[in-house]
Design an enzyme around this catalytic site. Structure first.
Site, PDB file in Angstrom:
ATOM      1  N   CYS A 146       0.844  -1.200   0.000  1.00 26.32           N
ATOM      2  CA  CYS A 146       0.000   0.000   0.000  1.00 26.32           C
ATOM      3  C   CYS A 146       0.882   1.254   0.000  1.00 26.32           C
ATOM      4  O   CYS A 146       1.707   1.434  -0.890  1.00 26.32           O
ATOM      5  CB  CYS A 146      -0.960  -0.052   1.183  1.00 26.32           C
ATOM      6  SG  CYS A 146      -2.211   1.260   1.186  1.00 26.32           S
ATOM      7  N   LEU A 147       0.751   2.121   0.990  1.00 27.45           N
ATOM      8  CA  LEU A 147       1.573   3.328   1.047  1.00 27.45           C
ATOM      9  C   LEU A 147       3.053   2.971   1.145  1.00 27.45           C
ATOM     10  O   LEU A 147       3.913   3.699   0.642  1.00 27.45           O
ATOM     11  CB  LEU A 147       1.143   4.194   2.229  1.00 27.45           C
ATOM     12  CG  LEU A 147       1.925   5.481   2.500  1.00 27.45           C
ATOM     13  CD1 LEU A 147       2.009   6.353   1.262  1.00 27.45           C
ATOM     14  CD2 LEU A 147       1.315   6.235   3.664  1.00 27.45           C
TER      15      LEU A 147
END
Length: 606
Positions: free
Chosen positions: A340-341
């Site tokens: 994800c991030l």
């Protein structure tokens, strides 16, 4: 459940009056706790010195005003939708009358099979509740259809109107109210209303947890403790700085791959989503496959880290981890996973390293990672200038974004599952939430440093600068994702509401190296945390990478079960060299403490 025709018979005899002593104790407790909650809340508002938010901090009113204006320009279409709605409603009335006469007409409308709100048998067996259910579904369809077919709205406004219309529709479900939920009515009759008293106590407890704001309890938190029954894979913290602890895990094989494996999780949530329990821990599984696994455990920042930016996360995250891994193992070459991030940070780091001619990372794996934010899914609803300014005002006063605010945003993306189901269970049925490790992790929220989060939302979500060559500069270096030439494995999930798979697929057209794209079934978490032993959720593979994601899917092959073994075959093919297993602390970095470390134990409400 069929409602009794004579209220003096079985329904009346089954109704139990509440214990007066229980009612008295509960109401006294309610009065005392309620007064304390309000007093504490008002004191905090004064101490914080925070101005009250504007009348429309989410900028919803202007979006709906524009939609209404557009609707009025085409009254014929609105009239057509209303006529169709009333025709369906008339059919429903007729069918209900036929049911009362003993017939069994087909339903006018049915909810999707995945909708659990109407699972109680009474929603279909009792004609009154069946009418309520279908009436709601018809109304919900009418509202959403009108909104979704309004001509002339720009994409952002249309998305916002659609999202908040669905929030309203979900909130108005008859399952959320005492008098229109048969399961709640039955429980109230069985307990003499004690379920509602217990629900009121639960509501007050959640207000106390949120310090005056409602913080719904999703699981029994007393059943879990990080490091004791979740996040228990053995290892040591071998490095620490202001932003992260680096964990090295204990090997379980006699030999391991020569290249260590570094995992960079998102700092929007905590790393132990990949190490919940031994049976579903990706970290434990990777260790068992012969990897020397290192994991970044990010700090839960407070106001002292307000000025930490995205470039700080790069320097003190991936770069610091690579240096530490070399000290711990003597190896420069590393395989890296970004989730994800954490994957967005990994891509930025790779572009930065490419410009610096730093070749330590030899392969990159991305789990559900957004790089091109042109179509960022429903999170884009929260990204416009008015909302960003409001958010930045809050962050600048505190130095960080509250973890509860981030959690609420994500919960709204799945409101029926992550909000309303718990309202019914905790407050109406008066039940304790079920112990569930995933929901414990979901509620263990993290804060975001003000400078970093503002940069991330503005430059990536709002401006989409990351995909522009040189559009973003970190630590004095313009980034160009097109120059990344590593072997790359990209995992997306088909039902992802945070990183839509068709958006994450666009990374296949950015990188210059050889790419393998795999699409897992289910969503942002369940599609990733899917151990082979579970036998759940298929995945799709395809060798060709056309520009159009739909074309890729059409040519892809669906395979049963977890994608984990596919990734293991891919990563093993990058370099099969083996060395004796590495023990944490045996290298140049002495252990600082046992895994999962100290940073992960700091909670946002501490």
């Amino acid at each position: 459940m069929r409602m009794s025709q004579d209220p003096t018979t079985e329904d009346k005899t089954s109704f139990r009056l509440p214990d007066p002593a229980v009612v008295s104790r509960t109401m006294a407790d309610v009065a005392e706790r309620g007064q304390r909650i309000v007093t504490d809340f008002l004191k905090r508002q004064g101490a914080d010195g925070a101005a009250a938010p504007g009348p429309d901090p989410l900028n919803i009113g202007s979006a709906f005003m524009e939609m209404t204006t557009r609707l009025m320009t085409n009254p014929a279409r609105l009239m057509q939708a209303q006529i169709g709605f009333w025709q369906d409603y008339l059919t429903l009335w007729q069918n209900t009358a036929r049911r009362m006469m003993g017939e069994a007409p087909k339903s006018v409308i049915e909810e999707p099979k995945t909708d659990r709100r109407f699972k109680d048998d009474a929603w279909r067996e009792n004609e009154v509740f069946d009418f309520i259910r279908q009436s709601y579904l018809l109304s919900a369809r009418f509202f959403t259809n009108v909104v979704q077919h309004t001509d002339g709205l720009d994409q952002k406004t249309a998305q916002k109107v659609d999202f908040y219309t669905r929030q309203f529709v979900d909130a108005m479900s008859p399952s959320n109210f005492l008098m229109t939920n048969p399961e709640v009515l039955r429980r109230t009759a069985e307990t003499g209303g004690e379920n509602l008293l217990k629900g009121l106590s639960n509501l007050l407890s959640d207000l106390e947890r949120g310090k005056g704001q409602l913080r719904i309890r999703m699981t029994d938190e007393t059943k879990f403790k990080v490091g004791e029954n979740i996040a228990v894979t053995p290892g040591k913290v071998v490095y620490r700085n202001a932003l992260m602890e680096l964990i090295q895990y204990q090997p379980t094989t006699e030999s391991v791959f020569k290249r260590p494996l570094l995992i960079i999780p998102p700092w929007i949530n905590k790393f132990y989503i990949l190490d919940l329990r031994p049976k579903n821990s990706f970290i434990r599984w990777a260790v068992e496959q012969g990897h020397t696994v290192f994991v970044v455990s990010w700090v839960n920042p407070d106001e002292k880290l307000a000025e930490k930016g995205f470039d700080d996360y790069m320097r003190e995250g991936p770069y610091a981890a690579l240096d530490a891994i070399e000290q711990a193992t003597g190896e420069k070459a590393v395989n890296v996973i970004g989730y994800c991030l954490g994957g967005t940070l990994l891509a930025c780091t790779l572009a930065h390293m490419q410009a610096k001619k730093d070749t330590r990372i030899k392969s990159a794996t991305f789990f559900t990672t957004m790089l091109d934010f042109a179509e960022a899914g429903e999170l884009g609803v929260f990204i416009d200038e008015e909302q960003l300014q409001s958010l930045e005002d809050k962050m600048n006063k505190r130095g960080f974004l509250e973890g509860s605010e981030m959690a609420t945003t994500f919960n709204m993306l799945r409101a029926n599952d992550l909000i309303w189901s718990f309202v019914v269970n905790n407050y109406l049925l008066g039940q304790e939430p079920f112990p569930f490790d995933l929901l414990y992790w979901n509620d263990d929220s993290t804060r975001m440093p003000a400078r970093m989060h503002s940069f991330y939302l503005r430059r990536m979500y709002q401006e989409n600068d990351l995909v522009k060559p040189g559009g973003i500069e970190l630590d004095g270096v313009p980034l160009d994702l097109r120059k990344i030439k590593l072997p790359t494995y990209i995992l997306s999930t088909r039902e992802d509401h945070i990183a839509p798979w068709k958006s994450t697929y666009r990374a296949t057209q950015l990188y210059a190296g050889k790419i393998r794209f795999v699409l897992a079934a289910s969503g942002h978490i369940a599609g990733v945390v899917n151990p082979p032993e579970a036998g759940k959720y298929s995945h799709w593979v395809g060798e060709d990478l056309p520009p159009d994601p739909d074309a890729w899917f059409k040519g892809a092959t669906e395979l049963s079960g977890s994608w984990w073994p596919d990734w293991q075959r891919w990563i093993a093919s990058q370099d099969k060299a083996q060395v004796p297993a590495r023990i944490p602390g045996a290298g140049a970095l002495p252990p600082l403490c046992d895994a999962p470390g100290d940073y992960v134990k700091v909670q946002a409400r501490d």
